[in-house]
Design a protein around this motif. Structure first.
Motif, PDB file in Angstrom:
ATOM      1  N   VAL A 100     -10.650   8.537  14.582  1.00 17.01           N
ATOM      2  CA  VAL A 100      -9.673   7.660  14.716  1.00 17.01           C
ATOM      3  C   VAL A 100      -8.955   7.538  13.355  1.00 17.01           C
ATOM      4  N   GLN A 101      -7.418   7.958  13.340  1.00 15.75           N
ATOM      5  CA  GLN A 101      -6.726   7.908  12.328  1.00 15.75           C
ATOM      6  C   GLN A 101      -6.141   6.757  11.847  1.00 15.75           C
ATOM      7  N   TYR A 102      -6.315   6.297  10.628  1.00 13.27           N
ATOM      8  CA  TYR A 102      -5.776   5.096  10.124  1.00 13.27           C
ATOM      9  C   TYR A 102      -4.735   5.127   8.830  1.00 13.27           C
ATOM     10  N   SER A 103      -3.979   4.061   8.838  1.00 13.01           N
ATOM     11  CA  SER A 103      -2.879   4.103   7.698  1.00 13.01           C
ATOM     12  C   SER A 103      -3.456   3.337   6.737  1.00 13.01           C
ATOM     13  N   PHE A 104      -3.126   3.345   5.186  1.00 16.57           N
ATOM     14  CA  PHE A 104      -3.438   2.730   4.239  1.00 16.57           C
ATOM     15  C   PHE A 104      -2.325   2.425   3.257  1.00 16.57           C
ATOM     16  N   THR A 105      -2.153   1.435   2.599  1.00 12.65           N
ATOM     17  CA  THR A 105      -1.080   1.074   1.721  1.00 12.65           C
ATOM     18  C   THR A 105      -1.778   0.219   0.840  1.00 12.65           C
ATOM     19  N   VAL A 106      -1.120   0.015  -0.391  1.00 12.37           N
ATOM     20  CA  VAL A 106      -1.563  -1.081  -1.469  1.00 12.37           C
ATOM     21  C   VAL A 106      -0.338  -1.668  -2.057  1.00 12.37           C
ATOM     22  N   ASN A 107      -0.598  -3.089  -2.425  1.00 16.29           N
ATOM     23  CA  ASN A 107       0.589  -3.508  -3.105  1.00 16.29           C
ATOM     24  C   ASN A 107      -0.141  -4.400  -4.072  1.00 16.29           C
ATOM     25  N   ALA A 108       0.795  -5.116  -4.971  1.00 19.18           N
ATOM     26  CA  ALA A 108       0.345  -5.926  -6.202  1.00 19.18           C
ATOM     27  C   ALA A 108       1.028  -7.096  -6.524  1.00 19.18           C
ATOM     28  N   ARG A 109       0.475  -7.911  -7.252  1.00 17.56           N
ATOM     29  CA  ARG A 109       1.211  -8.931  -7.977  1.00 17.56           C
ATOM     30  C   ARG A 109       0.897  -9.201  -9.300  1.00 17.56           C
ATOM     31  N   THR A 110       1.569  -9.771 -10.174  1.00 16.41           N
ATOM     32  CA  THR A 110       1.163 -10.161 -11.337  1.00 16.41           C
ATOM     33  C   THR A 110       1.066 -11.858 -11.486  1.00 16.41           C
ATOM     34  N   GLY A 111       0.136 -12.191 -12.428  1.00 19.12           N
ATOM     35  CA  GLY A 111      -0.142 -13.537 -12.335  1.00 19.12           C
ATOM     36  C   GLY A 111      -0.251 -14.086 -10.880  1.00 19.12           C
ATOM     37  N   ASN A 112       0.331 -15.273 -10.703  1.00 19.59           N
ATOM     38  CA  ASN A 112       0.076 -15.988  -9.303  1.00 19.59           C
ATOM     39  C   ASN A 112       1.391 -15.744  -8.335  1.00 19.59           C
ATOM     40  N   GLY A 113       2.074 -14.867  -8.742  1.00 15.99           N
ATOM     41  CA  GLY A 113       3.354 -14.518  -8.008  1.00 15.99           C
ATOM     42  C   GLY A 113       2.805 -13.798  -6.836  1.00 15.99           C
ATOM     43  N   PRO A 114       4.302 -13.667  -5.925  1.00 16.10           N
ATOM     44  CA  PRO A 114       4.045 -13.035  -4.741  1.00 16.10           C
ATOM     45  C   PRO A 114       3.773 -11.667  -4.842  1.00 16.10           C
ATOM     46  N   GLY A 115       3.391 -10.940  -4.065  1.00 13.19           N
ATOM     47  CA  GLY A 115       3.202  -9.400  -4.039  1.00 13.19           C
ATOM     48  C   GLY A 115       4.354  -8.721  -3.841  1.00 13.19           C
ATOM     49  N   GLY A 116       4.332  -7.617  -4.557  1.00 13.72           N
ATOM     50  CA  GLY A 116       5.233  -6.766  -4.352  1.00 13.72           C
ATOM     51  C   GLY A 116       5.451  -5.766  -3.091  1.00 13.72           C
ATOM     52  N   PRO A 117       6.220  -4.792  -3.166  1.00 17.87           N
ATOM     53  CA  PRO A 117       6.277  -4.019  -1.946  1.00 17.87           C
ATOM     54  C   PRO A 117       4.893  -3.087  -1.723  1.00 17.87           C
ATOM     55  N   GLY A 118       4.568  -2.672  -0.919  1.00  9.60           N
ATOM     56  CA  GLY A 118       3.464  -1.644  -0.684  1.00  9.60           C
ATOM     57  C   GLY A 118       3.963  -0.306  -1.299  1.00  9.60           C
ATOM     58  N   ALA A 119       2.892   0.483  -1.537  1.00 12.35           N
ATOM     59  CA  ALA A 119       2.975   1.909  -1.814  1.00 12.35           C
ATOM     60  C   ALA A 119       3.340   2.654  -0.568  1.00 12.35           C
ATOM     61  N   PRO A 120       4.009   3.654  -0.496  1.00 11.90           N
ATOM     62  CA  PRO A 120       4.232   4.514   0.612  1.00 11.90           C
ATOM     63  C   PRO A 120       2.819   4.611   1.371  1.00 11.90           C
ATOM     64  N   ALA A 121       2.862   4.562   2.582  1.00  9.90           N
ATOM     65  CA  ALA A 121       1.486   4.542   3.239  1.00  9.90           C
ATOM     66  C   ALA A 121       0.905   5.841   3.610  1.00  9.90           C
ATOM     67  N   VAL A 122      -0.118   6.100   3.431  1.00 11.21           N
ATOM     68  CA  VAL A 122      -0.983   7.422   3.539  1.00 11.21           C
ATOM     69  C   VAL A 122      -1.975   7.102   4.855  1.00 11.21           C
TER      70      VAL A 122
END
Length: 413
Positions: A100-122
């Protein structure tokens, strides 16, 4: 609604709220350079370049026509999607379905702020291990011929145990990096097993050694001077086989006695206990023996004159025993080893080790040979990355580990 279901639903809602907050605009950038995803057996390893001051989230979802790629904003709408909060690379996502093919992405935040945009999905496609192999850590230069897995009484941890020429021995908790341990003997160990609450190794000249802690070893009593080539167990009895029709059995791993009846003097190279409650031993010149108790053996007609080296037992809707040997020989039996059918494999090398799961049979052999089959009838060659002869293989923990000539150890995940 049952309380436990309410609690699970609340936990899922809380995660969704947290991660949804991480999908909006923010100064926190996705991982520098994006992400990479290495598919494995029922899992995938997600890697990226991490900043110690940044927290990261991993998102994944199965791929479909409607959702060809996961994102931090739509993941919650995708059936089967999940996220992992505040993780570090490399991060292993387990419990995936092979094929089964899956798609993955990762995003980040600094401190307690909201998360940023995700990396291009792989996208990645998990698949059964066994086709592609990688080199493991250093295990010296002595040929390794035996591999098992068991629990050390010293620290109650599970260890792979590799043994071989000159009594060389190595342990590993991962099957990837290894630590030398005290030699069990000065002679060549040809096979080992963890059974009857101890590690047992068998080898040349009737050598048998046993231990529980991977630090101290004691010589067993084999009552033979013949080379012992293989060992197997059903949990209450162990059987070892060797040259000139030698078969020895034990119920404690310490003292071994001769089998009651052995109708051959051929060298025996492999033995196995099937989950269908019978034993199979194989050897030179197409020799195949079967036994209901490990004590009294009956010779079967294999239809082959090849030297037979190893045995694997596969269960799908019934039990199939696969015997492998020289010149690409593969024989299959589905009637408790009474009748055997030769397979056309397209393989020419000597097959020295075999392992079966419900989804496939993997064989290894001379010159780094590897081949995989769903059921033993049609074979596909793989790549081990070595030209060393490979003598022993172990499947489990979502990977295969194998050892061979010149201290070779390799793994497939």
């Amino acid at each position: 609604m049952h309380f436990s279901l309410i609690r699970q639903a609340f936990a899922a809602l809380l995660v969704a709220m947290l991660v949804s907050a991480c999908g909006g605009g923010s100064s926190a950038a996705p991982p520098v350079g994006g992400i990479s995803v290495a598919p494995g057996d029922g899992r995938a390893t997600v890697s990226w370049t991490a900043d110690p001051a940044v927290q990261y989230w991993v998102f994944y979802a199965p791929v479909s026509t409607k959702f060809p790629a996961v994102s931090t904003t739509d993941w919650i709408n995708i059936p089967g999607a999940q996220t992992f909060i505040n993780v570090k690379p490399p991060f292993v996502v387990s419990g995936l379905a092979n094929g089964v093919q899956y798609s993955f992405t990762v995003n980040a935040r600094t401190g307690n702020g909201p998360g940023g945009p995700g990396a291009p999905a792989v996208n990645a496609l998990p698949r059964p291990a066994g086709t592609t192999w990688a080199r493991g850590g250093d295990t010296g230069s002595n040929t390794l011929r035996a591999l098992t897995y068991g629990v050390s009484s010293l620290d109650t941890l599970g260890y792979y145990l590799a043994m071989g020429d000159n009594g060389s021995a190595y342990k590993s908790t991962t099957g990837l990096t290894w630590t030398a341990i005290p030699a069990a003997t000065t002679t060549q160990i040809n096979a080992n097993i963890y059974t009857l609450t101890r590690f047992v190794g068998v080898g040349n000249g009737g050598t048998i050694v046993y231990g529980t802690d991977l630090a101290t070893w004691t010589a067993g009593v084999s009552n033979t001077t013949e080379n012992l080539n293989a060992v197997a167990s059903n949990g209450t009895r162990a059987v070892t086989v060797g040259n000139n029709g030698t078969i020895r059995t034990t119920t404690d791993g310490i003292t071994w006695t001769a089998a009651t009846a052995v109708p051959t003097t051929q060298h025996l190279y492999g033995v196995a206990f099937t989950a269908n409650s019978y034993w199979v031993a194989v050897g030179a010149g197409g020799t195949i023996l079967t036994s209901a108790d490990g004590l009294t053996w009956t010779q079967q007609t294999s239809g082959s004159t090849a030297n037979l080296r190893a045995i694997a037992v596969q269960f799908i809707t019934g039990y199939t025993v696969a015997v492998v040997g020289d010149a690409g020989t593969v024989l299959l039996s589905s009637d408790n080893g009474i009748t055997w059918l030769a397979q056309t494999t397209g393989l020419t090398g000597n097959l020295l080790a075999a392992s079966a799961t419900g989804s496939q049979i993997v064989v290894l052999g001379s010159g780094g040979l590897v081949a995989v089959s769903a059921n033993g009838t049609s074979w596909t060659a793989g790549t081990t990355g070595t030209t060393a002869d490979l003598f022993s293989m172990l499947a489990g923990l979502s990977q295969y580990v194998a050892v061979g000539a010149g201290g070779t150890n390799i793994n497939s995940q």
